[in-house]
Design a protein around this motif. Structure first.
Motif, PDB file in Angstrom:
ATOM      1  N   ARG A 352       0.828  -1.208   0.000  1.00  0.00           N
ATOM      2  CA  ARG A 352       0.000   0.000   0.000  1.00  0.00           C
ATOM      3  C   ARG A 352       0.866   1.265   0.000  1.00  0.00           C
ATOM      4  O   ARG A 352       0.517   2.280  -0.610  1.00  0.00           O
ATOM      5  N   GLU A 355       1.811   1.897  -3.496  1.00  0.00           N
ATOM      6  CA  GLU A 355       0.683   2.523  -4.210  1.00  0.00           C
ATOM      7  C   GLU A 355       0.635   4.024  -3.933  1.00  0.00           C
ATOM      8  O   GLU A 355       0.335   4.825  -4.803  1.00  0.00           O
ATOM      9  N   GLU A 356       0.988   4.375  -2.675  1.00  0.00           N
ATOM     10  CA  GLU A 356       0.986   5.790  -2.274  1.00  0.00           C
ATOM     11  C   GLU A 356       2.204   6.536  -2.824  1.00  0.00           C
ATOM     12  O   GLU A 356       2.331   7.749  -2.650  1.00  0.00           O
ATOM     13  N   GLU A 386       2.355  11.343   6.013  1.00  0.00           N
ATOM     14  CA  GLU A 386       0.997  11.320   5.454  1.00  0.00           C
ATOM     15  C   GLU A 386       0.762  10.040   4.648  1.00  0.00           C
ATOM     16  O   GLU A 386      -0.264   9.386   4.761  1.00  0.00           O
ATOM     17  N   LYS A 387       1.743   9.670   3.848  1.00  0.00           N
ATOM     18  CA  LYS A 387       1.621   8.463   3.017  1.00  0.00           C
ATOM     19  C   LYS A 387       1.555   7.222   3.916  1.00  0.00           C
ATOM     20  O   LYS A 387       0.790   6.288   3.663  1.00  0.00           O
ATOM     21  N   LYS A 389       0.460   7.053   6.977  1.00  0.00           N
ATOM     22  CA  LYS A 389      -0.832   6.985   7.667  1.00  0.00           C
ATOM     23  C   LYS A 389      -1.860   6.321   6.756  1.00  0.00           C
ATOM     24  O   LYS A 389      -2.640   5.475   7.185  1.00  0.00           O
ATOM     25  N   ARG A 390      -1.845   6.702   5.480  1.00  0.00           N
ATOM     26  CA  ARG A 390      -2.825   6.114   4.550  1.00  0.00           C
ATOM     27  C   ARG A 390      -2.528   4.626   4.329  1.00  0.00           C
ATOM     28  O   ARG A 390      -3.429   3.801   4.279  1.00  0.00           O
ATOM     29  N   ALA A 391      -1.232   4.286   4.262  1.00  0.00           N
ATOM     30  CA  ALA A 391      -0.868   2.886   4.024  1.00  0.00           C
ATOM     31  C   ALA A 391      -1.187   1.996   5.224  1.00  0.00           C
ATOM     32  O   ALA A 391      -1.435   0.794   5.079  1.00  0.00           O
ATOM     33  N   ARG A 393      -3.722   2.521   7.389  1.00  0.00           N
ATOM     34  CA  ARG A 393      -5.152   2.546   7.788  1.00  0.00           C
ATOM     35  C   ARG A 393      -5.911   1.367   7.221  1.00  0.00           C
ATOM     36  O   ARG A 393      -5.518   0.773   6.244  1.00  0.00           O
TER      37      ARG A 393
END
Ligand SMILES: Cc1ncc(COP(=O)(O)O)c(C=O)c1O
Length: 393
Positions: A352, A355-356, A386-387, A389-391, A393
């Motif tokens: 992930r 992907e980010e 930031e990246k 955190k998204r990966a 979650r």
């Protein structure tokens, strides 16, 4: 997406790496770009190698000039870049004699041989090594023999005899293994592959004391944690505990394949002699030009000072991940060699992150490792956070 370049690699290479399905094309500073033009923020640095980042023009120009002049001789002759790289590397590592290799594994091979040769000359009868659990020293037989991680070792046993494993940061477990056959103790001041485990001050000082009291050599593997990464040029310098032999690779050439082992004059006097060791490519003019130029840039641009300035920000941002996300339980490490312990499957998190547009690496103990180029700035750390955190979650 699996393009033709990836497919060709899949079909023709021995499958020992679990590669991610991207084909990288070029890099610039902190970023890498794939063949489709996608941008990746790099917090892996090719396994803690590209300290100066990508497309460092000065280094490129020096390497190109050396290619046009001379890039291979053999070690039967002197060449200017070898002498200069050796002098500079000895100056910053505070060692006296250095041997250039092509990799970190080879550097550790050489260090182990150097320690046995020291004992042989002095007729001490010492040949055993004490290494640490969770250590990683490379994939060659000698280096693997002192690597304290069973899955790496088991398929290739029997390995080099005479190796015992102590618990990292546990002096009693080291003391219990010392005897009159112990030749050297090898350790990474900050274990990388093993899960970002930092040696304590007491442990480093205690190992030095055990070595001094028992005529044992102390070997520090600085292949990953060296070259400014922990906030001193070499990690041992941060402890003020000098080893007798040390090994280096990765960032010393910023990606040009070069490693080295170095020793004090006290060891060199009794250690390797002409004919005992060698490497056809070791210390060739191209590799030595890389080392020389990298060291010059490190010093001029005060890279180690920069690491000390920016590292607290990385720590704070990783602490933020621990605080905000239930699946992140701990931050570990020092300087720009840090990790977080994650309870989710790492391969999925890594996928992930890619992907980010973020490159990171895994380590043992469900640790995600952050070893960015040392030129990283706060804005890159913000982008990574930031990246991440998204990966996660
Ligand atoms: C601490 C340490 N020692 C040795 C090595 C082996 O280096 P190389 O892959 O260049 O042989 C590594 C590689 O990751 C390492 O991290």
């Amino acid at each position: 997406m699996v393009n033709s370049k990836i497919q060709a690699a899949e079909e023709n290479l021995i499958h020992v790496y679990n590669r991610f399905p991207i084909a990288l094309d070029h890099g610039e500073g902190m970023y890498l770009y794939d063949t489709e033009g996608k941008e990746y923020l790099d917090f892996a640095a090719g396994f803690a190698v590209t300290g100066l980042g990508y497309d460092c023009r000065e280094l490129n120009d020096a390497l190109k000039a050396q290619i046009d002049r001379l890039y291979h001789t053999s070690n039967l002759y002197y060449h200017e870049s070898c002498g200069e790289a050796a002098r500079e590397l000895n100056r910053v590592s505070r060692m006296d004699r250095v041997f250039f290799t092509n990799s970190g594994g080879e550097a550790n091979e050489g260090a182990l041989k150097a320690a046995r040769r020291y004992a042989y000359t002095r007729k001490t009868g010492r040949y055993e090594f004490i290494a640490m659990e969770n250590s990683f020293h490379g994939r060659t037989f000698g280096a693997l023999s002192v690597t304290g991680h069973t899955p790496y070792r088991e398929p290739f046993e029997p390995l080099v005899p005479g190796v015992k494993f102590a618990k990292f940061n546990d002096l009693d477990s080291v003391r219990a293994l010392v005897n009159d056959r112990t030749c050297a103790i090898i350790l990474e001041p900050l274990q990388g592959e093993g899960g970002i485990n930092l040696a304590t001050q007491d442990f480093m000082e205690g190992i030095r004391r055990i070595c001094d009291e028992n005529d044992i050599l102390m070997i520090c593997d600085e292949v990953q944690c060296g070259m400014g990464r922990t906030g001193s040029m070499f990690a041992w310098q941060g402890y003020g505990v000098k080893p007798d032999i040390m090994t280096m690779a990765k960032a010393i050439g910023n990606g040009i394949p070069v490693g080295a082992f170095a020793m004090t004059e006290k060891v060199a006097k009794y250690s390797l002699q002409p004919g005992d060791h060698g490497a056809t490519y070791g210390g060739n003019p191209l590799a030595c030009t890389a080392v020389k130029k990298v060291l010059e840039i490190f010093e001029r641009d005060r890279i180690v000072d920069h690491v000390n300035q920016v590292a607290p920000y990385l720590s704070a941002k990783l602490d933020e991940l621990v605080k905000e996300l239930d699946c992140v339980t701990e931050r570990k490490g020092k300087g720009l060699m840090q990790g977080i312990v994650v309870t989710k499957p790492l391969a999925e998190v890594n996928r992930r992150a890619i992907e980010e547009g973020l490159l990171i690496i895994q380590a043992q103990g469900n640790v995600l490792r952050f070893v960015p180029p040392l030129i990283v700035e706060e804005k890159h750390i913000d982008e990574m956070t930031e990246k991440m955190k998204r990966a996660l979650r």
